[in-house]
Motif scaffolding. Structure first.
Motif, PDB file in Angstrom:
ATOM      1  N   VAL A  83       0.832  -1.204   0.000  1.00  0.00           N
ATOM      2  CA  VAL A  83       0.000   0.000   0.000  1.00  0.00           C
ATOM      3  C   VAL A  83       0.870   1.258   0.000  1.00  0.00           C
ATOM      4  CG1 VAL A  83      -1.671   1.344   1.337  1.00  0.00           C
ATOM      5  CG2 VAL A  83      -1.943  -1.134   1.133  1.00  0.00           C
ATOM      6  N   ASN A  84       0.652   2.127  -0.965  1.00  0.00           N
ATOM      7  CA  ASN A  84       1.353   3.404  -1.007  1.00  0.00           C
ATOM      8  C   ASN A  84       1.060   4.217   0.249  1.00  0.00           C
ATOM      9  OD1 ASN A  84       2.890   3.661  -3.431  1.00  0.00           O
ATOM     10  ND2 ASN A  84       0.991   3.755  -4.605  1.00  0.00           N
ATOM     11  N   GLY A  85       2.090   4.809   0.816  1.00  0.00           N
ATOM     12  CA  GLY A  85       1.941   5.599   2.027  1.00  0.00           C
ATOM     13  C   GLY A  85       2.281   4.835   3.283  1.00  0.00           C
ATOM     14  N   VAL A  86       2.389   3.515   3.175  1.00  0.00           N
ATOM     15  CA  VAL A  86       2.778   2.682   4.316  1.00  0.00           C
ATOM     16  C   VAL A  86       4.299   2.594   4.369  1.00  0.00           C
ATOM     17  CG1 VAL A  86       2.752   0.337   5.256  1.00  0.00           C
ATOM     18  CG2 VAL A  86       0.646   1.368   4.384  1.00  0.00           C
ATOM     19  N   ALA A  87       4.857   2.950   5.520  1.00  0.00           N
ATOM     20  CA  ALA A  87       6.314   2.922   5.697  1.00  0.00           C
ATOM     21  C   ALA A  87       6.795   1.571   6.188  1.00  0.00           C
ATOM     22  CB  ALA A  87       6.753   4.010   6.674  1.00  0.00           C
ATOM     23  N   SER A  88       5.959   0.877   6.959  1.00  0.00           N
ATOM     24  CA  SER A  88       6.321  -0.455   7.421  1.00  0.00           C
ATOM     25  C   SER A  88       5.076  -1.202   7.857  1.00  0.00           C
ATOM     26  CB  SER A  88       7.323  -0.397   8.586  1.00  0.00           C
ATOM     27  OG  SER A  88       6.699   0.082   9.763  1.00  0.00           O
ATOM     28  N   ALA A  89       5.127  -2.524   7.750  1.00  0.00           N
ATOM     29  CA  ALA A  89       4.053  -3.388   8.224  1.00  0.00           C
ATOM     30  C   ALA A  89       4.709  -4.605   8.860  1.00  0.00           C
ATOM     31  CB  ALA A  89       3.136  -3.809   7.078  1.00  0.00           C
ATOM     32  N   VAL A  90       4.518  -4.765  10.154  1.00  0.00           N
ATOM     33  CA  VAL A  90       5.208  -5.800  10.920  1.00  0.00           C
ATOM     34  C   VAL A  90       4.184  -6.756  11.528  1.00  0.00           C
ATOM     35  CG1 VAL A  90       6.721  -6.240  12.904  1.00  0.00           C
ATOM     36  CG2 VAL A  90       7.117  -4.237  11.447  1.00  0.00           C
TER      37      VAL A  90
ATOM     38  N   HIS B 105      -4.134 -12.565  23.087  1.00  0.00           N
ATOM     39  CA  HIS B 105      -3.492 -11.987  21.910  1.00  0.00           C
ATOM     40  C   HIS B 105      -4.258 -12.337  20.640  1.00  0.00           C
ATOM     41  CE1 HIS B 105       0.215 -10.279  23.463  1.00  0.00           C
ATOM     42  NE2 HIS B 105       0.465 -11.381  24.156  1.00  0.00           N
ATOM     43  N   ALA B 106      -4.129 -11.476  19.648  1.00  0.00           N
ATOM     44  CA  ALA B 106      -4.560 -11.770  18.285  1.00  0.00           C
ATOM     45  C   ALA B 106      -3.363 -11.587  17.373  1.00  0.00           C
ATOM     46  CB  ALA B 106      -5.685 -10.834  17.847  1.00  0.00           C
ATOM     47  N   GLU B 107      -3.252 -12.433  16.362  1.00  0.00           N
ATOM     48  CA  GLU B 107      -2.234 -12.194  15.346  1.00  0.00           C
ATOM     49  C   GLU B 107      -2.559 -10.853  14.689  1.00  0.00           C
ATOM     50  OE1 GLU B 107      -1.263 -15.194  12.563  1.00  0.00           O
ATOM     51  OE2 GLU B 107      -1.090 -16.782  14.074  1.00  0.00           O
ATOM     52  N   SER B 108      -1.624  -9.938  14.723  1.00  0.00           N
ATOM     53  CA  SER B 108      -1.885  -8.553  14.334  1.00  0.00           C
ATOM     54  C   SER B 108      -0.770  -8.025  13.450  1.00  0.00           C
ATOM     55  CB  SER B 108      -2.009  -7.669  15.586  1.00  0.00           C
ATOM     56  OG  SER B 108      -2.944  -8.208  16.492  1.00  0.00           O
ATOM     57  N   VAL B 109      -1.017  -6.877  12.859  1.00  0.00           N
ATOM     58  CA  VAL B 109      -0.011  -6.208  12.048  1.00  0.00           C
ATOM     59  C   VAL B 109       0.060  -4.741  12.461  1.00  0.00           C
ATOM     60  CG1 VAL B 109       0.698  -5.535   9.714  1.00  0.00           C
ATOM     61  CG2 VAL B 109      -0.322  -7.798  10.114  1.00  0.00           C
ATOM     62  N   ARG B 110       1.268  -4.295  12.752  1.00  0.00           N
ATOM     63  CA  ARG B 110       1.493  -2.886  13.080  1.00  0.00           C
ATOM     64  C   ARG B 110       1.872  -2.158  11.793  1.00  0.00           C
ATOM     65  NH1 ARG B 110       6.330  -2.075  16.905  1.00  0.00           N
ATOM     66  NH2 ARG B 110       7.456  -2.491  14.954  1.00  0.00           N
ATOM     67  N   ILE B 111       1.037  -1.188  11.427  1.00  0.00           N
ATOM     68  CA  ILE B 111       1.195  -0.465  10.171  1.00  0.00           C
ATOM     69  C   ILE B 111       1.586   0.977  10.475  1.00  0.00           C
ATOM     70  CG2 ILE B 111       0.015   0.283   8.061  1.00  0.00           C
ATOM     71  CD1 ILE B 111      -2.027  -2.089   8.851  1.00  0.00           C
ATOM     72  N   VAL B 112       2.753   1.364  10.072  1.00  0.00           N
ATOM     73  CA  VAL B 112       3.207   2.752  10.214  1.00  0.00           C
ATOM     74  C   VAL B 112       3.009   3.426   8.862  1.00  0.00           C
ATOM     75  CG1 VAL B 112       5.138   4.276  10.743  1.00  0.00           C
ATOM     76  CG2 VAL B 112       4.877   2.107  11.985  1.00  0.00           C
ATOM     77  N   PHE B 113       2.304   4.550   8.859  1.00  0.00           N
ATOM     78  CA  PHE B 113       1.966   5.184   7.591  1.00  0.00           C
ATOM     79  C   PHE B 113       2.095   6.697   7.670  1.00  0.00           C
ATOM     80  CE2 PHE B 113      -1.863   4.852  10.108  1.00  0.00           C
ATOM     81  CZ  PHE B 113      -2.576   6.015   9.874  1.00  0.00           C
ATOM     82  N   ASP B 114       2.202   7.307   6.503  1.00  0.00           N
ATOM     83  CA  ASP B 114       2.291   8.759   6.372  1.00  0.00           C
ATOM     84  C   ASP B 114       0.885   9.309   6.139  1.00  0.00           C
ATOM     85  OD1 ASP B 114       2.646  11.400   5.673  1.00  0.00           O
ATOM     86  OD2 ASP B 114       4.162  11.019   4.132  1.00  0.00           O
ATOM     87  N   PRO B 115       0.290   9.978   7.109  1.00  0.00           N
ATOM     88  CA  PRO B 115      -1.090  10.460   6.947  1.00  0.00           C
ATOM     89  C   PRO B 115      -1.260  11.519   5.862  1.00  0.00           C
ATOM     90  CG  PRO B 115      -0.128  11.342   8.948  1.00  0.00           C
ATOM     91  CD  PRO B 115       0.853  10.338   8.422  1.00  0.00           C
ATOM     92  N   LYS B 116      -0.155  12.060   5.375  1.00  0.00           N
ATOM     93  CA  LYS B 116      -0.251  13.004   4.263  1.00  0.00           C
ATOM     94  C   LYS B 116      -0.436  12.263   2.938  1.00  0.00           C
ATOM     95  CE  LYS B 116       2.411  16.684   6.483  1.00  0.00           C
ATOM     96  NZ  LYS B 116       2.471  15.968   7.786  1.00  0.00           N
ATOM     97  N   GLN B 117      -0.091  10.974   2.932  1.00  0.00           N
ATOM     98  CA  GLN B 117      -0.264  10.159   1.732  1.00  0.00           C
ATOM     99  C   GLN B 117      -1.500   9.272   1.807  1.00  0.00           C
ATOM    100  OE1 GLN B 117       3.237   8.221   0.021  1.00  0.00           O
ATOM    101  NE2 GLN B 117       4.507   9.242   1.539  1.00  0.00           N
TER     102      GLN B 117
END
Length: 243
Positions: A78-85, A108-120
């Motif tokens: 996904v464009n605008g996503v800097a990392s997905a862990v 716990h749930a299997e999850s993904v941490r998504i760091v994104f640029d809110p300007k994008q």
């Protein structure tokens, strides 16, 4: 029977090809009857009405929607996503391991941490992709063949604003009846996110021929490209060194 558990276990012994091959054959042979092998089609949904702009340079979303391999793989494209862990959220530090989470009683749930640029890309747009192509939000405590609370559909809100936006969007989609069934996604406050073991990271990219990935997760990336062409990036942003 939990197919993702068998698949994850196979990944852990990926340096032993003969055993891995046997594990994969057993996994497919034990696939639950009546469960489609292919990923479900994307549901085209409207964007959130309530999606305020953010002045922050970076934001984080933590989302759970079944086996984290597929959710991570989608958002890495996904464009605008800097990392997905890939990782675990909802439980305590001491139980944030795959062996413990797989039992299904850690919170716990299997999850993904998504760091994104809110300007994008906005938080609401992240949620739109999550609901539309990353998983099926109408399934309760399961995704396809994977069953248990560790595979629940959950938005782990980092702050009250995220919780408010998510709640409003779920209400909007339910009112419009875009899925035909009520959304089962829960909203939980994010306590701590714990990254998963290294062999889980970038699993889709590293194992495109893995049966679980081929049948369940690669179609999600195809749906992303088709439904959100303006958001799709060809080269995924990976966790591994040199990405």
């Amino acid at each position: 029977m939990n197919t993702c558990i068998r698949s994850h276990a196979a990944a852990a012994i990926s340096r032993r090809p003969a055993i891995l091959a046997l594990a994969l054959v057993a996994s497919l042979a034990a696939w639950p009857s009546g469960v489609a092998l292919a990923a479900e089609k994307a549901v085209v949904i409207p964007p959130p009405v309530d999606d305020p702009a953010s002045a922050n340079a970076s934001e984080t979303a933590v989302l759970a929607g079944g086996c984290f391999w597929g959710v991570q793989g989608v958002f890495q494209h996904v464009n605008g996503v800097a990392s997905a862990v890939s990782g675990y959220a909802g439980g305590e530090k001491g139980s944030a391991t795959y062996d413990a989470v797989s039992i299904g009683n850690t919170g716990h749930a299997e999850s993904v941490r998504i760091v994104f640029d809110p300007k994008q890309i906005s938080y609401g747009r992240i949620l739109q992709i999550y609901f539309s192509v990353a998983h099926n939000p109408t399934e309760l405590n399961r995704q396809g063949p994977d069953v248990g609370t560790q595979y629940r559909s959950t938005i782990f809100a980092s702050n009250p604003e995220q919780a408010r936006i998510a709640k409003a969007y779920i209400a909007q989609l339910d009112k419009a009846r875009v899925f035909g069934k009520p959304i089962a996604t829960t909203i939980e406050p994010l306590k701590t996110f714990y990254p998963a073991e290294a062999y889980h990271q970038d699993f889709m990219t590293r194992n495109p021929d893995h049966p679980y990935i081929s049948y369940n997760d690669l179609p999600k990336v195809d749906n992303l490209k088709r439904v959100f062409p303006d958001r799709y990036r060809v080269k995924p942003v990976l966790v591994g060194a040199g990405a």
